[in-house]
Design an enzyme around this catalytic site. Structure first.
Site, PDB file in Angstrom:
ATOM      1  N   ASP A 179      19.450  63.009  31.462  1.00 13.76           N
ATOM      2  CA  ASP A 179      19.097  63.677  32.742  1.00 13.76           C
ATOM      3  C   ASP A 179      20.400  63.754  33.514  1.00 13.76           C
ATOM      4  OD1 ASP A 179      20.194  60.983  33.198  1.00 13.76           O
ATOM      5  OD2 ASP A 179      17.993  60.031  33.719  1.00 13.76           O
ATOM      6  N   GLU A 207      15.480  62.096  24.761  1.00 14.55           N
ATOM      7  CA  GLU A 207      14.840  61.255  25.776  1.00 14.55           C
ATOM      8  C   GLU A 207      14.341  62.128  26.705  1.00 14.55           C
ATOM      9  OE1 GLU A 207      17.410  59.019  28.833  1.00 14.55           O
ATOM     10  OE2 GLU A 207      17.242  57.460  27.153  1.00 14.55           O
ATOM     11  N   GLU A 250      19.127  62.222  39.086  1.00 17.08           N
ATOM     12  CA  GLU A 250      18.611  62.384  37.545  1.00 17.08           C
ATOM     13  C   GLU A 250      17.135  62.781  37.537  1.00 17.08           C
ATOM     14  OE1 GLU A 250      20.432  59.895  38.806  1.00 17.08           O
ATOM     15  OE2 GLU A 250      22.295  60.121  37.744  1.00 17.08           O
ATOM     16  N   HIS A 300      26.484  51.695  39.334  1.00 18.02           N
ATOM     17  CA  HIS A 300      27.048  52.977  39.594  1.00 18.02           C
ATOM     18  C   HIS A 300      26.092  54.076  40.087  1.00 18.02           C
ATOM     19  CE1 HIS A 300      24.585  55.387  36.465  1.00 18.02           C
ATOM     20  NE2 HIS A 300      24.537  54.343  35.847  1.00 18.02           N
ATOM     21  N   ARG A 313      24.227  56.798  42.223  1.00 25.94           N
ATOM     22  CA  ARG A 313      24.353  57.639  43.297  1.00 25.94           C
ATOM     23  C   ARG A 313      23.954  56.899  44.713  1.00 25.94           C
ATOM     24  NH1 ARG A 313      27.160  61.478  40.368  1.00 25.94           N
ATOM     25  NH2 ARG A 313      28.660  62.853  41.669  1.00 25.94           N
ATOM     26  N   HIS A 335      32.196  50.418  36.646  1.00 24.83           N
ATOM     27  CA  HIS A 335      32.497  51.906  36.460  1.00 24.83           C
ATOM     28  C   HIS A 335      33.684  52.296  37.426  1.00 24.83           C
ATOM     29  CE1 HIS A 335      31.412  56.044  37.023  1.00 24.83           C
ATOM     30  NE2 HIS A 335      30.462  55.705  36.339  1.00 24.83           N
TER      31      HIS A 335
HETATM   32  C1  UD1 Z   1      26.823  60.069  35.889  1.00 25.65           C
HETATM   33  C2  UD1 Z   1      25.533  60.608  35.863  1.00 25.65           C
HETATM   34  C3  UD1 Z   1      24.508  59.666  35.694  1.00 25.65           C
HETATM   35  C4  UD1 Z   1      24.677  58.430  34.476  1.00 25.65           C
HETATM   36  C5  UD1 Z   1      26.271  58.156  34.606  1.00 25.65           C
HETATM   37  C6  UD1 Z   1      26.676  57.125  33.580  1.00 25.65           C
HETATM   38  C7  UD1 Z   1      25.362  62.914  36.972  1.00 25.65           C
HETATM   39  C8  UD1 Z   1      24.918  63.591  38.046  1.00 25.65           C
HETATM   40  N1  UD1 Z   1      25.392  61.510  36.925  1.00 25.65           N
HETATM   41  O1  UD1 Z   1      27.066  59.459  36.961  1.00 25.65           O
HETATM   42  O2  UD1 Z   1      23.210  60.109  35.419  1.00 25.65           O
HETATM   43  O3  UD1 Z   1      23.928  57.591  34.770  1.00 25.65           O
HETATM   44  O4  UD1 Z   1      27.180  59.341  34.790  1.00 25.65           O
HETATM   45  O5  UD1 Z   1      27.704  56.469  33.739  1.00 25.65           O
HETATM   46  O6  UD1 Z   1      25.092  63.652  35.858  1.00 25.65           O
HETATM   47  N2  UD1 Z   1      35.269  58.494  36.553  1.00 25.65           N
HETATM   48  C9  UD1 Z   1      36.324  58.181  36.013  1.00 25.65           C
HETATM   49  N3  UD1 Z   1      36.342  58.045  34.703  1.00 25.65           N
HETATM   50  C10 UD1 Z   1      35.362  58.176  33.916  1.00 25.65           C
HETATM   51  C11 UD1 Z   1      34.030  58.511  34.432  1.00 25.65           C
HETATM   52  C12 UD1 Z   1      34.013  58.452  35.639  1.00 25.65           C
HETATM   53  O7  UD1 Z   1      37.396  57.993  36.935  1.00 25.65           O
HETATM   54  O8  UD1 Z   1      35.467  58.030  32.667  1.00 25.65           O
HETATM   55  C13 UD1 Z   1      34.960  58.858  38.077  1.00 25.65           C
HETATM   56  C14 UD1 Z   1      35.480  59.813  38.491  1.00 25.65           C
HETATM   57  O9  UD1 Z   1      36.202  59.803  39.941  1.00 25.65           O
HETATM   58  C15 UD1 Z   1      34.178  60.753  38.863  1.00 25.65           C
HETATM   59  C16 UD1 Z   1      33.350  59.758  39.233  1.00 25.65           C
HETATM   60  O10 UD1 Z   1      33.719  58.454  38.466  1.00 25.65           O
HETATM   61  O11 UD1 Z   1      34.487  61.838  39.794  1.00 25.65           O
HETATM   62  C17 UD1 Z   1      31.869  60.124  39.303  1.00 25.65           C
HETATM   63  O12 UD1 Z   1      31.476  60.489  37.859  1.00 25.65           O
HETATM   64  P1  UD1 Z   1      30.427  61.333  37.764  1.00 25.65           P
HETATM   65  O13 UD1 Z   1      29.812  61.831  36.314  1.00 25.65           O
HETATM   66  O14 UD1 Z   1      30.143  62.314  38.895  1.00 25.65           O
HETATM   67  O15 UD1 Z   1      28.932  60.443  38.182  1.00 25.65           O
HETATM   68  P2  UD1 Z   1      28.582  58.942  37.721  1.00 25.65           P
HETATM   69  O16 UD1 Z   1      28.110  58.197  38.744  1.00 25.65           O
HETATM   70  O17 UD1 Z   1      29.362  58.566  36.605  1.00 25.65           O
HETATM   71  N1  UDP Z   2      28.475  50.370  28.759  1.00 28.07           N
HETATM   72  C1  UDP Z   2      29.509  50.193  27.681  1.00 28.07           C
HETATM   73  N2  UDP Z   2      30.663  49.623  28.255  1.00 28.07           N
HETATM   74  C2  UDP Z   2      30.580  49.313  29.759  1.00 28.07           C
HETATM   75  C3  UDP Z   2      29.315  49.344  30.522  1.00 28.07           C
HETATM   76  C4  UDP Z   2      28.111  50.012  29.837  1.00 28.07           C
HETATM   77  O1  UDP Z   2      29.367  50.542  26.902  1.00 28.07           O
HETATM   78  O2  UDP Z   2      31.297  48.607  30.252  1.00 28.07           O
HETATM   79  C5  UDP Z   2      27.124  51.138  27.937  1.00 28.07           C
HETATM   80  C6  UDP Z   2      25.885  50.244  28.018  1.00 28.07           C
HETATM   81  O3  UDP Z   2      25.721  49.697  26.835  1.00 28.07           O
HETATM   82  C7  UDP Z   2      24.977  51.655  27.720  1.00 28.07           C
HETATM   83  C8  UDP Z   2      25.632  52.495  28.557  1.00 28.07           C
HETATM   84  O4  UDP Z   2      27.120  52.370  28.603  1.00 28.07           O
HETATM   85  O5  UDP Z   2      24.576  52.123  26.497  1.00 28.07           O
HETATM   86  C9  UDP Z   2      24.922  52.875  30.020  1.00 28.07           C
HETATM   87  O6  UDP Z   2      25.539  53.689  30.765  1.00 28.07           O
HETATM   88  P1  UDP Z   2      25.556  53.648  32.296  1.00 28.07           P
HETATM   89  O7  UDP Z   2      24.884  52.424  33.014  1.00 28.07           O
HETATM   90  O8  UDP Z   2      26.910  53.973  32.799  1.00 28.07           O
HETATM   91  O9  UDP Z   2      24.634  54.876  32.391  1.00 28.07           O
HETATM   92  P2  UDP Z   2      23.161  55.087  32.457  1.00 28.07           P
HETATM   93  O10 UDP Z   2      22.392  54.410  31.271  1.00 28.07           O
HETATM   94  O11 UDP Z   2      22.561  54.549  33.736  1.00 28.07           O
HETATM   95  O12 UDP Z   2      22.770  56.529  32.457  1.00 28.07           O
END
Ligand code: UD1
Ligand code: UDP
Length: 386
Positions: free
Chosen positions: A98, A120, A134, A211, A213, A244
């Site tokens: 999602d 999924e 999502e 994490h 939003r 995160h």
């Molecule tokens: C995204 C997904 C969410 C998922 C989550 C898993 C969307 C809208 N959201 O949310 O569904 O649950 O990923 O974690 O698709 N960043 C880093 N390094 C990384 C990753 C992220 O620095 O490796 C920081 C960056 O500043 C980035 C911010 O996190 O701009 C947000 O990342 P983003 O993918 O927009 O949103 P998530 O909250 O991670």
């Molecule tokens: N995870 C990981 N390292 C971490 C935290 C989470 O590998 O430090 C894994 C966790 O086991 C799960 C996935 O990341 O499989 C979940 O990711 P996240 O919570 O970012 O996203 P969501 O599942 O909410 O979309």
């Protein structure tokens, strides 16, 4: 027979984890020509997962920017994916879950008349604003999908209720259980030396991740304060927070968590290390989707820092509880789990409503069936509730 070209598109950590077993299977088995596309909506966390599973992307859009907005990721993903779809013309494009990457990739595939397989499929809370964005991403992805790979009977029923043709839905189990089993089998260390001491101490461990939003700002501050209070009242308990990297999360939660010696904040752990940490933990407090599926399968109670969940199965099984983000209530529920042995034991039962480790096999068989190369696979049937 000409191999079927299957393009998988991944952007974030959870998509990579949940598609890794399928990507590996597509490259190991005859009859498939896999193409892996990374939008890199997540950069470091995506690379971590690819390293764990030994996956290399054939195309990488390198999208991630600090504090990226939803519109930015959407437009940049659409613009970046368009020429790749035009050039590679896959027989099937596979997305997972999602995220913005999933929705954008499904949209571009539709524009190129490439059929979409949605892994999924069918998770719903019923509230378009929770989780945000999502819930709407997955509804839109459903509209763009030809083959719906729903993990559980609940998600199949959600799709059928919305009028999706049952002939296009397969019940597969969730690939997260396949991925978690592979990660546990790696038997790795935690991936952060700050956690090595956990193995030498008998004390209890509370594992925390946040994490979402919709929890940025005040809800995260409240959750952080609740955890700081738990740390103060239970000096024997270690609270581990693999945090995160998002600055919108860190800026709020770190000051609220404070600096108690029994609160250990670490960077995101490699998946194998995180799997090991789940096993070392006594209790999980999270707003994650994937962890709501993983922790119950390892017999760990989960308190979910949200008001809704698209994963009701483990709530029904009694191992997951929704506790929202009110500071008093979060503090009270963590306190209850740490203080009430009978309650803890009731929740700490391994349940596997989400999968049996064979989802990847069913999805591959589903692809063969969909291409007319094999029979329709038997559906995943979760074990009856105890
Ligand atoms: C995204 C997904 C969410 C998922 C989550 C898993 C969307 C809208 N959201 O949310 O569904 O649950 O990923 O974690 O698709 N960043 C880093 N390094 C990384 C990753 C992220 O620095 O490796 C920081 C960056 O500043 C980035 C911010 O996190 O701009 C947000 O990342 P983003 O993918 O927009 O949103 P998530 O909250 O991670
Ligand atoms: N995870 C990981 N390292 C971490 C935290 C989470 O590998 O430090 C894994 C966790 O086991 C799960 C996935 O990341 O499989 C979940 O990711 P996240 O919570 O970012 O996203 P969501 O599942 O909410 O979309």
């Amino acid at each position: 027979m000409t191999p079927r070209r299957v393009m998988t598109v991944v952007g974030t950590r959870p998509e990579a984890i949940k598609l890794a077993p399928l990507i590996l299977a597509l490259s190991d088995r005859p009859g498939w020509e896999p193409v892996v596309v990374a939008t890199a909506q997540h950069r470091e966390m995506l690379d971590q997962v690819f390293d764990t599973f030994g996956i290399r992307a054939d195309h990488d859009l390198d999208l991630q920017r600090p504090r990226q907005t939803l519109s930015e990721i959407t437009t940049r993903a659409v613009a970046g994916l368009d020429p790749i779809l035009a050039g590679r013309r896959p027989d099937l494009l596979v997305v997972q879950g999602d995220t913005t990457t999933s929705f954008a990739a499904a949209l571009v595939a539709f524009y190129h008349r490439v059929p979409v397989g949605h892994v999924e499929a069918g998770l719903r809370t019923g509230d378009p604003l929770s989780p945000y964005p999502e819930e709407v991403n997955r509804r839109l992805t459903t509209q763009l999908t030809a083959l719906h790979l729903a993990p559980t009977p609940v998600s199949v029923a959600n799709l059928e209720r919305e009028g999706v043709d049952p002939a296009t839905i397969l019940c597969t189990g969730n690939t997260v259980i396949d991925a978690l089993q592979a990660a546990v089998d790696l038997a790795p260390d935690y991936g952060d030396a700050a956690l090595d001491a956990l193995d030498a101490t008998p004390g209890r461990v509370v594992l925390v991740t946040v994490h979402r939003r919709e929890s940025w700002g005040a809800p995260n501050a409240a959750g952080g304060r609740a955890l700081a209070r738990t740390a103060a009242s239970h000096p024997d308990v270690t609270i581990v927070v693999p945090l995160h990297p998002n600055p919108a999360v860190r800026d709020v939660i770190l000051p609220a968590l404070g600096h108690a010696p029994n609160v250990v904040v670490v960077d995101p752990l490699p998946y194998g290390g995180f799997a090991r940490l789940i096993d070392r933990s006594d209790l999980v407090v999270t707003d994650s989707g994937g962890i709501q599926e993983e922790a119950p399968s390892r017999g760990k109670p989960v308190l979910v820092l949200r008001d809704t969940t698209e994963r009701p199965e483990a709530v029904a099984a009694g191992t997951v509880e929704l506790i929202g983000t009110d500071e008093e209530h979060v503090t009270a529920r963590i306190e209850a789990l740490l203080g009430d042995t009978a309650l803890y034991e009731r929740m700490a039962r391994a349940v596997n409503p989400y999968g049996d480790g064979r989802a990847t096999e069913r999805i591959l068989a589903g692809f063969r069936w969909w291409f007319g190369d094999g029979p329709r696979p038997a559906p995943f049937a979760p074990p009856p509730p105890r």
